[in-house]
Write a protein that holds these residues in place. Structure first.
Motif, PDB file in Angstrom:
ATOM      1  N   ARG A 220      25.983  61.170  52.306  1.00  0.00           N
ATOM      2  CA  ARG A 220      26.691  60.422  53.004  1.00  0.00           C
ATOM      3  C   ARG A 220      28.201  60.102  52.813  1.00  0.00           C
ATOM      4  N   ILE A 221      28.890  60.732  53.560  1.00  0.00           N
ATOM      5  CA  ILE A 221      30.466  60.902  53.110  1.00  0.00           C
ATOM      6  C   ILE A 221      31.301  59.391  52.690  1.00  0.00           C
ATOM      7  N   MET A 222      31.568  59.305  52.308  1.00  0.00           N
ATOM      8  CA  MET A 222      32.228  57.655  51.100  1.00  0.00           C
ATOM      9  C   MET A 222      33.935  58.259  51.648  1.00  0.00           C
ATOM     10  N   GLY A 223      34.342  59.336  51.480  1.00  0.00           N
ATOM     11  CA  GLY A 223      36.059  59.487  51.701  1.00  0.00           C
ATOM     12  C   GLY A 223      36.640  60.845  51.302  1.00  0.00           C
ATOM     13  N   TYR A 224      37.329  60.734  51.631  1.00  0.00           N
ATOM     14  CA  TYR A 224      38.247  62.207  51.800  1.00  0.00           C
ATOM     15  C   TYR A 224      39.646  62.226  51.615  1.00  0.00           C
ATOM     16  N   ILE A 225      40.031  63.523  51.467  1.00  0.00           N
ATOM     17  CA  ILE A 225      41.461  63.678  50.908  1.00  0.00           C
ATOM     18  C   ILE A 225      41.494  65.722  51.597  1.00  0.00           C
ATOM     19  N   MET A 226      43.133  65.120  52.061  1.00  0.00           N
ATOM     20  CA  MET A 226      43.347  66.392  52.541  1.00  0.00           C
ATOM     21  C   MET A 226      44.768  66.443  53.130  1.00  0.00           C
ATOM     22  N   GLY A 227      45.420  67.566  52.479  1.00  0.00           N
ATOM     23  CA  GLY A 227      46.462  68.318  52.310  1.00  0.00           C
ATOM     24  C   GLY A 227      47.083  69.346  52.689  1.00  0.00           C
ATOM     25  N   LYS A 228      48.296  69.356  51.979  1.00  0.00           N
ATOM     26  CA  LYS A 228      48.941  70.636  51.622  1.00  0.00           C
ATOM     27  C   LYS A 228      50.057  70.877  50.859  1.00  0.00           C
ATOM     28  N   VAL A 229      49.961  72.612  50.586  1.00  0.00           N
ATOM     29  CA  VAL A 229      51.634  72.340  49.936  1.00  0.00           C
ATOM     30  C   VAL A 229      52.507  72.727  50.685  1.00  0.00           C
ATOM     31  N   GLU A 230      54.365  72.384  50.470  1.00  0.00           N
ATOM     32  CA  GLU A 230      54.848  72.722  51.143  1.00  0.00           C
ATOM     33  C   GLU A 230      56.401  73.178  50.975  1.00  0.00           C
ATOM     34  N   GLY A 231      57.430  73.412  52.066  1.00  0.00           N
ATOM     35  CA  GLY A 231      58.690  73.231  50.686  1.00  0.00           C
ATOM     36  C   GLY A 231      58.935  74.476  50.376  1.00  0.00           C
ATOM     37  N   GLN A 232      60.615  75.024  49.986  1.00  0.00           N
ATOM     38  CA  GLN A 232      60.694  75.998  48.885  1.00  0.00           C
ATOM     39  C   GLN A 232      61.704  75.155  48.097  1.00  0.00           C
ATOM     40  N   GLY A 233      61.787  76.229  47.016  1.00  0.00           N
ATOM     41  CA  GLY A 233      62.718  75.910  46.146  1.00  0.00           C
ATOM     42  C   GLY A 233      62.136  74.800  45.338  1.00  0.00           C
ATOM     43  N   GLU A 234      63.384  73.326  45.113  1.00  0.00           N
ATOM     44  CA  GLU A 234      62.820  72.459  44.376  1.00  0.00           C
ATOM     45  C   GLU A 234      62.051  71.428  45.636  1.00  0.00           C
ATOM     46  N   SER A 235      61.991  71.746  46.494  1.00  0.00           N
ATOM     47  CA  SER A 235      61.328  70.732  47.287  1.00  0.00           C
ATOM     48  C   SER A 235      60.120  71.305  47.551  1.00  0.00           C
ATOM     49  N   TRP A 236      59.824  72.179  46.634  1.00  0.00           N
ATOM     50  CA  TRP A 236      58.350  72.626  47.025  1.00  0.00           C
ATOM     51  C   TRP A 236      57.206  71.876  46.245  1.00  0.00           C
TER      52      TRP A 236
ATOM     53  N   GLY B 148      52.898  69.516  46.804  1.00  0.00           N
ATOM     54  CA  GLY B 148      51.930  68.481  47.495  1.00  0.00           C
ATOM     55  C   GLY B 148      52.577  67.844  48.289  1.00  0.00           C
ATOM     56  N   HIS B 149      51.818  68.093  49.327  1.00  0.00           N
ATOM     57  CA  HIS B 149      51.451  66.560  50.318  1.00  0.00           C
ATOM     58  C   HIS B 149      50.454  66.006  50.607  1.00  0.00           C
ATOM     59  N   VAL B 150      49.823  65.178  50.719  1.00  0.00           N
ATOM     60  CA  VAL B 150      48.885  63.756  50.903  1.00  0.00           C
ATOM     61  C   VAL B 150      49.156  63.518  52.661  1.00  0.00           C
ATOM     62  N   THR B 151      47.843  64.105  53.292  1.00  0.00           N
ATOM     63  CA  THR B 151      48.266  64.025  55.124  1.00  0.00           C
ATOM     64  C   THR B 151      47.371  63.388  54.898  1.00  0.00           C
ATOM     65  N   ALA B 152      46.087  63.161  54.427  1.00  0.00           N
ATOM     66  CA  ALA B 152      45.082  61.698  54.685  1.00  0.00           C
ATOM     67  C   ALA B 152      44.710  61.521  53.453  1.00  0.00           C
ATOM     68  N   VAL B 153      44.306  59.952  53.139  1.00  0.00           N
ATOM     69  CA  VAL B 153      43.436  60.328  51.626  1.00  0.00           C
ATOM     70  C   VAL B 153      42.822  58.383  52.522  1.00  0.00           C
TER      71      VAL B 153
ATOM     72  N   TYR C  14      56.537  71.125  42.703  1.00  0.00           N
ATOM     73  CA  TYR C  14      57.765  70.078  41.246  1.00  0.00           C
ATOM     74  C   TYR C  14      57.322  68.531  41.959  1.00  0.00           C
ATOM     75  N   PHE C  15      56.534  68.063  42.558  1.00  0.00           N
ATOM     76  CA  PHE C  15      55.709  66.712  43.155  1.00  0.00           C
ATOM     77  C   PHE C  15      55.386  67.125  44.235  1.00  0.00           C
ATOM     78  N   VAL C  16      54.509  65.626  44.309  1.00  0.00           N
ATOM     79  CA  VAL C  16      53.515  65.658  45.590  1.00  0.00           C
ATOM     80  C   VAL C  16      54.703  64.157  46.348  1.00  0.00           C
ATOM     81  N   ASP C  17      53.885  63.776  47.536  1.00  0.00           N
ATOM     82  CA  ASP C  17      54.450  63.244  48.670  1.00  0.00           C
ATOM     83  C   ASP C  17      53.161  62.476  49.688  1.00  0.00           C
ATOM     84  N   LEU C  18      53.612  61.848  49.892  1.00  0.00           N
ATOM     85  CA  LEU C  18      52.796  61.107  51.220  1.00  0.00           C
ATOM     86  C   LEU C  18      53.355  60.371  51.438  1.00  0.00           C
ATOM     87  N   PHE C  19      52.418  59.715  53.154  1.00  0.00           N
ATOM     88  CA  PHE C  19      54.044  58.526  53.881  1.00  0.00           C
ATOM     89  C   PHE C  19      52.297  57.642  54.422  1.00  0.00           C
TER      90      PHE C  19
END
Length: 174
Positions: free
Chosen positions: A52-68, A70-75, A105-110
């Motif tokens: 049984r699926i209890m949950g998930y996380i979906m993300g990506k890595v993006e940006g350039q330079g110091e804006s490189w 990880g991004h959490v698209t959905a958790v 450099y960091f992880v972000d999410l909305f």
């Protein structure tokens, strides 16, 4: 017992019940498939007894330079499995991949500005509100861009909050 593993194509047919939560953003199948194809290291599922699926996380890595970053698209975690630290485990996994493998450099999410439980959880995980994005969700509700610095951002510059809100057209996308 809970197993955290990579998301696979078959999971797309099995995770609908997790997405029924009104605070969970849902996307079309091609969106999920794009993430699965481009960023498989950032797409994981928590699976319980009986597969049984209890949950998930979906993300990506993006940006350039110091804006490189990880991004959490959905958790999301299904309501009956909340308060078991699953979201924390999934977030830690994405953060570790961003930090150790992709040297981000960091992880972000909305998150919706009204989603107080999620905001509090992210704050407990070390995230700060970097900026408010006006009318981010469907042109109606504000979103909060939250960030957590990783080991590469020694001075934690990525977490210094902006002093003013921004609009969605001011966001930088890859």
């Amino acid at each position: 017992m809970t197993t955290i593993r990579r998301f696979c194509c078959n999971d797309l047919l099995r995770f609908t019940s997790v997405n029924l939560d009104h605070l969970t953003e849902t996307f079309n199948m091609s969106f999920y498939m794009t993430y699965l194809a481009r960023w498989p290291d950032y797409f994981h599922v928590a699976e319980g007894p009986g597969h049984r699926i209890m949950g998930y996380i979906m993300g990506k890595v993006e940006g350039q330079g110091e804006s490189w970053h990880g991004h959490v698209t959905a958790v999301t975690v299904s309501p009956e499995y909340r308060r078991q630290q699953l979201a924390k485990k999934l977030m830690n996994l994405l953060e570790d991949i961003s930090d150790k493998i992709d040297k981000a450099y960091f992880v972000d999410l909305f998150v919706r500005a009204s989603n107080t439980p999620a905001i509090k959880m992210y704050e407990k995980l070390g995230y700060v509100i970097y900026r408010r994005v006006l009318r981010y969700y469907s042109g109606e509700e504000d979103g909060l861009d939250m960030r957590k610095a990783l080991s590469r951002d020694v001075e934690k510059k990525s977490m210094i909050p902006l002093k003013r809100p921004v609009t969605p057209d001011e966001l930088e996308y890859d």
